[in-house]
Design a protein around this motif. Structure first.
Motif, mmCIF file in Angstrom:
data_model
loop_
_atom_site.group_PDB
_atom_site.id
_atom_site.type_symbol
_atom_site.label_atom_id
_atom_site.label_comp_id
_atom_site.label_asym_id
_atom_site.label_seq_id
_atom_site.Cartn_x
_atom_site.Cartn_y
_atom_site.Cartn_z
ATOM 1 N N PHE A 254 3.919 -0.394 -14.378
ATOM 2 C CA PHE A 254 3.072 -1.580 -14.336
ATOM 3 C C PHE A 254 3.675 -2.526 -13.309
ATOM 4 C CE2 PHE A 254 1.667 -1.293 -19.083
ATOM 5 C CZ PHE A 254 1.007 -0.106 -18.805
ATOM 6 N N ARG A 255 2.853 -3.036 -12.428
ATOM 7 C CA ARG A 255 3.348 -3.948 -11.401
ATOM 8 C C ARG A 255 2.864 -5.364 -11.686
ATOM 9 N NH1 ARG A 255 0.871 -0.837 -6.698
ATOM 10 N NH2 ARG A 255 0.855 -2.876 -5.716
ATOM 11 N N SER A 256 3.725 -6.319 -11.395
ATOM 12 C CA SER A 256 3.285 -7.714 -11.478
ATOM 13 C C SER A 256 2.382 -8.003 -10.291
ATOM 14 C CB SER A 256 4.489 -8.660 -11.504
ATOM 15 O OG SER A 256 5.367 -8.399 -10.425
ATOM 16 N N THR A 257 1.435 -8.890 -10.496
ATOM 17 C CA THR A 257 0.342 -9.066 -9.547
ATOM 18 C C THR A 257 0.317 -10.487 -8.997
ATOM 19 O OG1 THR A 257 -0.916 -7.503 -10.881
ATOM 20 C CG2 THR A 257 -2.135 -8.740 -9.228
ATOM 21 N N LEU A 258 0.169 -10.602 -7.693
ATOM 22 C CA LEU A 258 0.031 -11.916 -7.071
ATOM 23 C C LEU A 258 -1.223 -12.615 -7.593
ATOM 24 C CD1 LEU A 258 0.917 -11.203 -3.329
ATOM 25 C CD2 LEU A 258 2.115 -12.813 -4.825
ATOM 26 N N HIS A 259 -1.104 -13.909 -7.848
ATOM 27 C CA HIS A 259 -2.266 -14.714 -8.208
ATOM 28 C C HIS A 259 -2.043 -16.138 -7.717
ATOM 29 C CE1 HIS A 259 0.613 -14.684 -11.550
ATOM 30 N NE2 HIS A 259 0.175 -15.863 -11.919
ATOM 31 N N ARG A 260 -3.120 -16.917 -7.659
ATOM 32 C CA ARG A 260 -3.074 -18.272 -7.111
ATOM 33 C C ARG A 260 -4.186 -19.089 -7.736
ATOM 34 N NH1 ARG A 260 -5.380 -16.735 -1.009
ATOM 35 N NH2 ARG A 260 -7.579 -16.499 -1.611
ATOM 36 N N VAL A 261 -4.124 -20.395 -7.547
ATOM 37 C CA VAL A 261 -5.189 -21.291 -7.990
ATOM 38 C C VAL A 261 -5.582 -22.182 -6.817
ATOM 39 C CG1 VAL A 261 -5.816 -23.224 -9.488
ATOM 40 C CG2 VAL A 261 -4.502 -21.301 -10.413
ATOM 41 N N ILE A 262 -6.879 -22.237 -6.556
ATOM 42 C CA ILE A 262 -7.449 -23.145 -5.554
ATOM 43 C C ILE A 262 -8.584 -23.902 -6.241
ATOM 44 C CG2 ILE A 262 -8.532 -23.367 -3.291
ATOM 45 C CD1 ILE A 262 -7.448 -20.569 -2.621
ATOM 46 N N ASN A 263 -8.391 -25.194 -6.447
ATOM 47 C CA ASN A 263 -9.401 -25.968 -7.175
ATOM 48 C C ASN A 263 -10.250 -26.781 -6.198
ATOM 49 O OD1 ASN A 263 -10.923 -27.280 -9.081
ATOM 50 N ND2 ASN A 263 -9.357 -28.797 -9.568
ATOM 51 N N THR A 264 -11.324 -26.179 -5.741
ATOM 52 C CA THR A 264 -12.280 -26.874 -4.865
ATOM 53 C C THR A 264 -13.590 -27.114 -5.599
ATOM 54 O OG1 THR A 264 -12.965 -24.741 -3.937
ATOM 55 C CG2 THR A 264 -11.274 -25.967 -2.734
ATOM 56 N N SER A 265 -13.527 -27.195 -6.920
ATOM 57 C CA SER A 265 -14.730 -27.363 -7.746
ATOM 58 C C SER A 265 -15.295 -28.773 -7.679
ATOM 59 C CB SER A 265 -14.389 -27.045 -9.202
ATOM 60 O OG SER A 265 -13.467 -28.006 -9.706
ATOM 61 N N GLY A 266 -14.483 -29.730 -7.234
ATOM 62 C CA GLY A 266 -14.886 -31.130 -7.294
ATOM 63 C C GLY A 266 -14.602 -31.758 -8.647
ATOM 64 N N ARG A 267 -13.960 -31.007 -9.548
ATOM 65 C CA ARG A 267 -13.621 -31.506 -10.880
ATOM 66 C C ARG A 267 -12.168 -31.167 -11.192
ATOM 67 N NH1 ARG A 267 -17.971 -28.959 -14.852
ATOM 68 N NH2 ARG A 267 -16.868 -30.311 -16.321
ATOM 69 N N GLU A 268 -11.600 -31.915 -12.134
ATOM 70 C CA GLU A 268 -10.242 -31.626 -12.563
ATOM 71 C C GLU A 268 -10.228 -30.336 -13.382
ATOM 72 O OE1 GLU A 268 -9.853 -35.369 -14.554
ATOM 73 O OE2 GLU A 268 -8.463 -36.129 -13.039
ATOM 74 N N ARG A 269 -9.131 -29.596 -13.278
ATOM 75 C CA ARG A 269 -9.009 -28.317 -13.962
ATOM 76 C C ARG A 269 -7.802 -28.359 -14.910
ATOM 77 N NH1 ARG A 269 -6.286 -23.264 -13.507
ATOM 78 N NH2 ARG A 269 -7.643 -21.475 -13.939
ATOM 79 N N TYR A 270 -7.940 -27.704 -16.079
ATOM 80 C CA TYR A 270 -6.862 -27.670 -17.068
ATOM 81 C C TYR A 270 -6.687 -26.241 -17.568
ATOM 82 C CZ TYR A 270 -7.695 -32.714 -17.190
ATOM 83 O OH TYR A 270 -7.850 -34.031 -16.833
#
Length: 323
Positions: A254-270
């Motif tokens: 099992f390999r660990s996987t790259l991930h990211r967050v880009i919040n361009t929704s125009g709203r705050e994210r939690y």
């Protein structure tokens, strides 16, 4: 409610907590496929009550809405507990700090607990804001329930690796479980290309269980294609990924996987992320999961030492403390 389209698999956890053999086999097979083909998966019927999730998310939103000077009353301490202000985390190889705030807590241990007295890093009591007692109540409940969910999940992971379903239990007698409530401010459309809510990274530990709101922004680097795919909100689900420690333990099956967050929704994210990791001194050795000494790609390592090294490399407050 219509579910969004995604290539990330859903794993049904129904019956796993009850140790039903057929349910464990079904979930284990689905996890094996997910971890070798995509690298991420959702779990449903995971037994984490929605009321507990909702209370924790509401408390987190209320905390992050407080003025900065109040939140910094519980600024992060050497045990990695408390409030991390924006700009305090830079992922390895990233050029800019992440655009996020988060509040971290873990297994609450008294100062005279044997693990604390032994000097295990990251161990000790949590710190909570005195001005918001509801945050502790909500997060304590979440921490307990998501830990039960993590234990269930590891039984299915063990089956997926074709080892005893109870293998991980002895490694989790006093887990180095860490939970973070995370706030992502709105990112403008014209943001620099190298500015992320969270820059591309793999997680440090064993498994991560994430509850995210419906705003979106989480993206995964798919193992098979190496393209970035969305991991949208799916009602009733948690998002799960393998961390570097389990990749090492599994000898990269099992390999660990790259991930990211880009919040361009125009709203705050939690979101609320839980890193469900073993005891500090738990021996992580691929040989224990069925490979020969000659086949093992990694030498044994203590789980806590490995995780601590990764945290030290990513968090600015730890670099300052060490200088």
């Amino acid at each position: 409610m219509t579910q969004p389209t995604t290539t990330i698999p859903l794993v049904d956890m129904q019956g796993v907590r009850e140790r039903d053999p057929q349910s464990l086999t079904r979930a284990g097979e689905a996890i094996r496929r997910a971890c070798t083909e995509v690298g991420f998966f959702y779990i449903v019927n995971h037994s984490l009550p929605q009321t507990v999730i909702d209370d924790a998310m509401q408390a987190a939103q209320a905390f992050f809405a407080e003025p900065l000077e109040r939140k910094t009353e519980v600024a992060v301490n050497k045990r990695h507990r408390g409030f991390h202000r924006r700009g305090g985390a830079t992922m390895y190889q990233a050029t800019r700090p992440d655009e996020k705030e988060f509040f971290g807590f873990g297994l609450d241990l008294a100062e005279d607990d044997p693990s604390v007295l032994a000097g295990e890093a990251l161990r000790g009591p949590n710190q909570w804001p005195g001005f918001m007692p509801e945050l502790q109540r909500a997060m304590d409940s979440y921490f307990l329930e998501v830990g039960r969910c993590g234990a269930d999940l590891l039984r299915a992971v063990a089956v997926s690796l074709e080892i005893d379903p109870e293998f991980f239990v002895a490694k989790y007698t006093k887990p180095l479980q860490r939970t973070q409530a995370v706030y992502y401010p709105v990112q403008p459309d014209d943001r620099p290309a190298d500015q992320f809510g969270v820059a591309p990274h793999t997680d440090y530990g064993c498994i991560t269980l994430l509850y995210q709101d419906a705003i979106g922004g989480l993206q995964v680097r798919e193992l098979g294609s190496e393209r970035w795919i969305d991991a949208p909100f799916i009602e009733g689900s948690l998002v799960v990924n393998v961390g570097d420690l389990l990749a090492r333990w599994s000898n990269d099956r099992f390999r660990s996987t790259l991930h990211r967050v880009i919040n361009t929704s125009g709203r705050e994210r939690y979101s609320i992320a839980t890193f469900y990791d073993p005891d500090y001194g738990a021996r992580v050795d691929p040989v224990d999961l069925g490979v020969s000494v000659d086949e093992a790609r990694y030498p044994p390592v203590a789980a806590g030492d490995y995780i601590l090294g990764r945290i030290d490399a990513s968090m600015s407050y730890r670099k300052t403390a060490a200088s």
